[in-house]
Every structure is written in structure tokens, then in C-alpha cells.
Design a protein around this motif. Structure first.
Motif, PDB file in Angstrom:
ATOM      1  N   THR A   1      -2.751 -23.750  19.009  1.00 34.41           N
ATOM      2  CA  THR A   1      -2.323 -22.428  18.532  1.00 34.41           C
ATOM      3  C   THR A   1      -3.295 -21.368  19.026  1.00 34.41           C
ATOM      4  OG1 THR A   1      -1.394 -23.437  16.535  1.00 34.41           O
ATOM      5  CG2 THR A   1      -1.782 -21.053  16.490  1.00 34.41           C
ATOM      6  N   PRO A   2      -2.791 -20.312  19.652  1.00 30.93           N
ATOM      7  CA  PRO A   2      -3.693 -19.248  20.124  1.00 30.93           C
ATOM      8  C   PRO A   2      -4.435 -18.590  18.967  1.00 30.93           C
ATOM      9  CG  PRO A   2      -1.493 -19.042  21.081  1.00 30.93           C
ATOM     10  CD  PRO A   2      -1.390 -20.067  19.997  1.00 30.93           C
ATOM     11  N   ALA A   3      -5.469 -17.873  19.308  1.00 32.26           N
ATOM     12  CA  ALA A   3      -6.292 -17.202  18.294  1.00 32.26           C
ATOM     13  C   ALA A   3      -5.593 -15.918  17.843  1.00 32.26           C
ATOM     14  CB  ALA A   3      -7.686 -16.900  18.853  1.00 32.26           C
ATOM     15  N   PHE A   4      -4.670 -16.076  16.877  1.00 37.97           N
ATOM     16  CA  PHE A   4      -3.966 -14.899  16.346  1.00 37.97           C
ATOM     17  C   PHE A   4      -3.506 -15.191  14.918  1.00 37.97           C
ATOM     18  CE2 PHE A   4      -0.250 -17.368  17.055  1.00 37.97           C
ATOM     19  CZ  PHE A   4       0.749 -16.826  16.253  1.00 37.97           C
ATOM     20  N   ASP A   5      -3.177 -14.159  14.196  1.00 37.29           N
ATOM     21  CA  ASP A   5      -2.586 -14.284  12.856  1.00 37.29           C
ATOM     22  C   ASP A   5      -1.859 -12.984  12.534  1.00 37.29           C
ATOM     23  OD1 ASP A   5      -1.872 -15.453  10.498  1.00 37.29           O
ATOM     24  OD2 ASP A   5      -3.803 -15.192   9.490  1.00 37.29           O
ATOM     25  N   VAL A   6      -0.975 -13.028  11.543  1.00 41.19           N
ATOM     26  CA  VAL A   6      -0.168 -11.849  11.230  1.00 41.19           C
ATOM     27  C   VAL A   6       0.248 -11.879   9.761  1.00 41.19           C
ATOM     28  CG1 VAL A   6       1.967 -13.004  11.938  1.00 41.19           C
ATOM     29  CG2 VAL A   6       1.854 -10.487  11.922  1.00 41.19           C
ATOM     30  N   VAL A   7       0.305 -10.711   9.154  1.00 43.28           N
ATOM     31  CA  VAL A   7       0.807 -10.559   7.774  1.00 43.28           C
ATOM     32  C   VAL A   7       1.763  -9.376   7.740  1.00 43.28           C
ATOM     33  CG1 VAL A   7      -1.234 -11.547   6.657  1.00 43.28           C
ATOM     34  CG2 VAL A   7      -1.130  -9.071   7.112  1.00 43.28           C
ATOM     35  N   ARG A   8       2.583  -9.321   6.677  1.00 45.10           N
ATOM     36  CA  ARG A   8       3.463  -8.183   6.490  1.00 45.10           C
ATOM     37  C   ARG A   8       3.076  -7.463   5.193  1.00 45.10           C
ATOM     38  NH1 ARG A   8       9.386 -10.697   8.233  1.00 45.10           N
ATOM     39  NH2 ARG A   8       8.781 -11.226  10.396  1.00 45.10           N
ATOM     40  N   ILE A   9       3.000  -6.159   5.291  1.00 47.36           N
ATOM     41  CA  ILE A   9       2.563  -5.328   4.165  1.00 47.36           C
ATOM     42  C   ILE A   9       3.645  -4.276   3.900  1.00 47.36           C
ATOM     43  CG2 ILE A   9       0.797  -3.744   3.311  1.00 47.36           C
ATOM     44  CD1 ILE A   9      -1.209  -5.150   5.170  1.00 47.36           C
ATOM     45  N   LYS A  10       4.022  -4.172   2.657  1.00 47.63           N
ATOM     46  CA  LYS A  10       5.021  -3.185   2.264  1.00 47.63           C
ATOM     47  C   LYS A  10       4.349  -1.826   2.085  1.00 47.63           C
ATOM     48  CE  LYS A  10       8.569  -2.169  -1.181  1.00 47.63           C
ATOM     49  NZ  LYS A  10       9.213  -2.625  -2.445  1.00 47.63           N
ATOM     50  N   VAL A  11       4.905  -0.802   2.737  1.00 43.31           N
ATOM     51  CA  VAL A  11       4.352   0.551   2.639  1.00 43.31           C
ATOM     52  C   VAL A  11       5.329   1.418   1.834  1.00 43.31           C
ATOM     53  CG1 VAL A  11       3.508   2.565   3.899  1.00 43.31           C
ATOM     54  CG2 VAL A  11       3.234   0.256   4.889  1.00 43.31           C
ATOM     55  N   ASP A  12       4.874   1.921   0.680  1.00 43.39           N
ATOM     56  CA  ASP A  12       5.712   2.747  -0.186  1.00 43.39           C
ATOM     57  C   ASP A  12       5.459   4.224   0.052  1.00 43.39           C
ATOM     58  OD1 ASP A  12       6.748   0.408  -1.373  1.00 43.39           O
ATOM     59  OD2 ASP A  12       5.027   0.337  -2.781  1.00 43.39           O
TER      60      ASP A  12
ATOM     61  N   VAL B   1       0.870  -1.190   0.000  1.00 40.61           N
ATOM     62  CA  VAL B   1       0.000   0.000   0.000  1.00 40.61           C
ATOM     63  C   VAL B   1       0.902   1.234   0.000  1.00 40.61           C
ATOM     64  CG1 VAL B   1      -1.908  -1.127   1.207  1.00 40.61           C
ATOM     65  CG2 VAL B   1      -0.122   0.058   2.522  1.00 40.61           C
ATOM     66  N   SER B   2       0.293   2.338  -0.290  1.00 39.92           N
ATOM     67  CA  SER B   2       1.025   3.602  -0.231  1.00 39.92           C
ATOM     68  C   SER B   2       0.898   4.184   1.166  1.00 39.92           C
ATOM     69  CB  SER B   2       0.474   4.592  -1.263  1.00 39.92           C
ATOM     70  OG  SER B   2       0.611   4.071  -2.577  1.00 39.92           O
ATOM     71  N   ALA B   3       1.838   5.013   1.564  1.00 38.15           N
ATOM     72  CA  ALA B   3       1.795   5.649   2.884  1.00 38.15           C
ATOM     73  C   ALA B   3       0.543   6.508   2.984  1.00 38.15           C
ATOM     74  CB  ALA B   3       3.039   6.495   3.078  1.00 38.15           C
ATOM     75  N   GLY B   4      -0.193   6.374   4.050  1.00 39.10           N
ATOM     76  CA  GLY B   4      -1.414   7.140   4.258  1.00 39.10           C
ATOM     77  C   GLY B   4      -2.620   6.556   3.567  1.00 39.10           C
ATOM     78  N   GLN B   5      -2.473   5.483   2.789  1.00 41.20           N
ATOM     79  CA  GLN B   5      -3.587   4.912   2.040  1.00 41.20           C
ATOM     80  C   GLN B   5      -4.431   4.008   2.941  1.00 41.20           C
ATOM     81  OE1 GLN B   5      -2.347   2.507  -1.299  1.00 41.20           O
ATOM     82  NE2 GLN B   5      -4.402   1.623  -1.600  1.00 41.20           N
ATOM     83  N   GLU B   6      -5.743   4.186   2.864  1.00 37.86           N
ATOM     84  CA  GLU B   6      -6.647   3.311   3.617  1.00 37.86           C
ATOM     85  C   GLU B   6      -6.777   1.975   2.892  1.00 37.86           C
ATOM     86  OE1 GLU B   6     -11.354   3.329   4.077  1.00 37.86           O
ATOM     87  OE2 GLU B   6     -10.455   4.897   5.355  1.00 37.86           O
TER      88      GLU B   6
ATOM     89  N   GLY C   1      -4.768   3.886   7.334  1.00 39.11           N
ATOM     90  CA  GLY C   1      -3.561   4.272   6.593  1.00 39.11           C
ATOM     91  C   GLY C   1      -2.358   4.292   7.514  1.00 39.11           C
ATOM     92  N   LEU C   2      -1.214   3.902   6.995  1.00 40.58           N
ATOM     93  CA  LEU C   2       0.032   3.878   7.748  1.00 40.58           C
ATOM     94  C   LEU C   2       0.890   5.050   7.290  1.00 40.58           C
ATOM     95  CD1 LEU C   2       0.633   0.019   7.537  1.00 40.58           C
ATOM     96  CD2 LEU C   2      -0.463   1.322   9.378  1.00 40.58           C
ATOM     97  N   PRO C   3       1.339   5.873   8.216  1.00 44.89           N
ATOM     98  CA  PRO C   3       1.969   7.133   7.830  1.00 44.89           C
ATOM     99  C   PRO C   3       3.380   7.004   7.282  1.00 44.89           C
ATOM    100  CG  PRO C   3       1.991   6.904  10.225  1.00 44.89           C
ATOM    101  CD  PRO C   3       1.223   5.743   9.689  1.00 44.89           C
ATOM    102  N   ASP C   4       4.092   5.978   7.666  1.00 45.32           N
ATOM    103  CA  ASP C   4       5.509   5.894   7.316  1.00 45.32           C
ATOM    104  C   ASP C   4       5.758   4.796   6.286  1.00 45.32           C
ATOM    105  OD1 ASP C   4       6.067   7.881   9.253  1.00 45.32           O
ATOM    106  OD2 ASP C   4       6.174   6.333  10.825  1.00 45.32           O
ATOM    107  N   LYS C   5       6.822   5.042   5.488  1.00 47.30           N
ATOM    108  CA  LYS C   5       7.226   4.025   4.535  1.00 47.30           C
ATOM    109  C   LYS C   5       8.059   2.958   5.251  1.00 47.30           C
ATOM    110  CE  LYS C   5       7.362   7.115   0.519  1.00 47.30           C
ATOM    111  NZ  LYS C   5       8.200   7.615  -0.600  1.00 47.30           N
ATOM    112  N   GLY C   6       7.994   1.768   4.692  1.00 51.77           N
ATOM    113  CA  GLY C   6       8.736   0.669   5.305  1.00 51.77           C
ATOM    114  C   GLY C   6       7.929  -0.621   5.262  1.00 51.77           C
TER     115      GLY C   6
END
Length: 313
Positions: free
Chosen positions: A302-313, A185-190, A273-278
Motif C-alpha cells: 500500500t502506498p504511503a497515503f491516507d484519507v478521511v472525510r469531514i463534514k463542513v457545516d 467542522v464549521s465553514a472557515g473553522q481552523e 479552514g474550508l470555505p464552503d459547506k459540504g
């Protein structure tokens, strides 16, 4: 041969004198009775039968029923068949022989009281619960803690005395999964993430800022966990080491929409939206009414959780 015949006649004559015979024979019978008290009943009966067997045979042959004549006949006839004085010597070893097995039994075999006791003690010891299941438990409450009690607000260095509460069965424990999320996603993008939950009634949320943090025990409804789930995204500065846990995430949301339950359903979570790139780490995890990850029946679930990684440009 004549002297032996005379001797037999004299003995028979003495046997007919009842008074004299009683005085002589009664002590002999009492001596045997005293010895027989130390012999088991089966051994005693056997000894009596050994001594009186010949008497009963003689009585049955002669047809004599009078006790006063039967006893003298026993004393008089026995020497004829056993050899007189030698027969009396044989009686003493007979009683000793009867005693020996009894003494050996007492020494070798446990008493009837000891055997059942030892057999009963083992199962009782196995069934008796051990304190803390025999484990080295550091603490089960805050009674020995030096920290002040937790007051429901989001403070550290406190001791929480709230009970864990209710835990459901393995098949009813909560689980969840991120079923859809963007890779970049882009920085600040919902953007929107889809989260599937199972065995979670999303109807319980005590505001942490209002003092409801770790304040309430876990509560089930028909075996299903009551609570909500969280969504948070934080920016990772490196992927080579665990991140610093202290900073607040870039995005956080608790979902309590009064839906969910034993079945599976999907919730759409809008991230503003995520404000910073990374590289962002976006995670979801279930919570009970006081924000703790729900307990599970087994440690290997396994506990009730999950996780993903998203690239912020």
C-alpha cells in the motif's frame, strides 16, 4: 583318414617356409586391421583376443617365443581346430558382428560432442535474460515520445526523462496514517489533523513553482526515503462518481520539517479552514524530493497515503 593326414603334413611343411608364409598372411592381417579401424577400441581388442586366444594358449603350451614361428603356427594350427577353410569363413562374420554394434551405436546414440552441448544449452538459455523480461514494454524513456521534454515546472503534455531513482526494501518503504481528525467542522473553522509517518526523512522538498517538479530522482539515506508529505482537502460534489481532478484543492500544504526517519513519529497539521459547506475529502500522501509518491519494493504494498472525510457545516 590317410588323405587327411597327408594334407595336414603338407600344411605344416608350408608353415615352416617363413618367406612364403609372410607373403600369404600379411595381407590377411592388414585386411583385418583396416576393418578394425572402424570398430571401437574395446571391440577391436575383443576381436584380436578372439583370434589370438588360441595362439597364446598354444604358445604357452609349447613354450615357443619366436615370433617368426608363432605366426605360421597360428595359420597352420587354426584349421585343425576350426575346420580349415570354414574357420576362415567364420572370421569374416566375426568382424562384421563386431562392426554392427558400432554402427548401431553411432546411429542410436548421440555423439559425445552433441550430448554435453544440448545439456549445456538449456541452462544457458534459461539463465539468459530476455529483453524487457519478455514483456511488451511501451517505453522506457522519452526517445520515441512526440511530446516536448518536461522542464521541472508544473506543466502537462510533457515527457519526463528523470530516472525513477532509488527504491528501498519493503521493510524500509514509507508509510503514513491519519491518526486524528474531526468528523465535522464549521465553514472557515481552523482545525488540526495528526499524521503519523514511518520510514520517511522529511528533509527534501524542491519547490514545484520554482521548477523542481519531477526534476529529481528518488534518493535514499541509509535505505530510508528522503522527501516530505502533502496534505490536501477538496470539496466533493458527489460521492457516486470520481471527482474532477483538475480544480485546485481548498487547502494544500507540504510538510518538510527536517524530522522523521526510520522510526515513527507524529506531525500536527493545521488546516486553516474550508470555505464552503459540504463534504470535504482530506488526504495525506508522502512525496520524494520531487513530489512523487515514493516507490515500493513490491507492487502489492500500500502506498504511503491516507484519507478521511469531514463534514463542513
Amino acid at each position: 583318414m590317410a588323405p587327411q593326414t597327408d594334407l595336414r603334413r603338407i600344411r605344416r611343411l608350408l608353415a615352416t617356409t617363413a618367406a612364403a608364409t609372410v607373403v600369404v598372411l600379411v595381407p590377411t592381417a592388414c585386411d583385418y586391421a583396416i576393418a578394425s579401424d572402424r570398430i571401437p577400441s574395446s571391440q577391436t581388442q575383443l576381436g584380436r583376443e578372439g583370434q589370438q586366444g588360441q595362439v597364446r594358449n598354444a604358445s604357452s603350451q609349447s613354450g615357443t617365443q619366436d615370433a617368426s614361428t608363432t605366426a605360421p603356427t597360428t595359420a597352420a594350427d587354426a584349421p585343425e581346430q576350426t575346420g580349415g577353410a570354414e574357420g576362415e569363413k567364420q572370421q569374416a562374420p566375426a568382424s562384421s558382428t563386431a562392426q554392427a554394434p558400432a554402427d548401431e551405436e553411432k546411429a542410436a546414440a548421440p555423439t559425445s560432442a552433441q550430448a554435453p552441448a544440448s545439456a549445456a544449452e538449456k541452462p544457458a538459455a534459461e539463465q539468459a535474460p530476455k529483453p524487457n523480461n519478455g514483456l511488451d514494454v511501451l517505453a522506457q524513456d522519452c526517445s520515441k515520445s512526440d511530446l516536448p521534454p518536461h522542464d521541472g515546472f508544473q506543466k502537462g503534455d510533457r515527457c519526463v526523462s528523470t530516472a525513477f531513482g532509488e527504491v528501498g526494501g519493503a521493510a524500509e518503504n514509507p508509510s503514513l496514517l491519519i491518526t486524528d481528525a474531526p468528523q465535522a467542522v464549521s465553514a472557515g473553522q481552523e482545525f488540526t489533523m495528526k499524521v503519523s509517518t514511518r520510514n520517511l526523512i522529511r528533509d527534501r522538498f524542491l519547490g514545484a513553482a520554482a521548477g523542481g517538479y519531477y526534476l529529481e530522482s528518488s534518493v535514499l539515506k541509509d535505505g530510508i526515503q528522503r522527501g516530505h508529505f502533502h496534505t490536501a482537502c477538496r470539496m466533493l460534489t458527489t460521492t457516486d462518481a470520481a471527482p474532477d481532478p483538475a480544480p485546485a484543492p481548498a487547502f494544500f500544504l507540504a510538510t518538510q520539517d527536517n524530522k522523521g526517519g526510520a522510526g515513527e513519529d507524529t506531525v500536527e497539521v493545521k488546516v486553516t479552514g474550508l470555505p464552503d459547506k459540504g463534504l470535504a475529502q482530506c488526504a495525506v500522501w508522502a512525496g520524494d524530493g520531487s513530489h512523487r509518491i515514493p516507490m515500493m519494493e513490491r507492487a502489492n504494498q500500500t502506498p504511503a497515503f491516507d484519507v478521511v472525510r469531514i463534514k463542513v457545516d
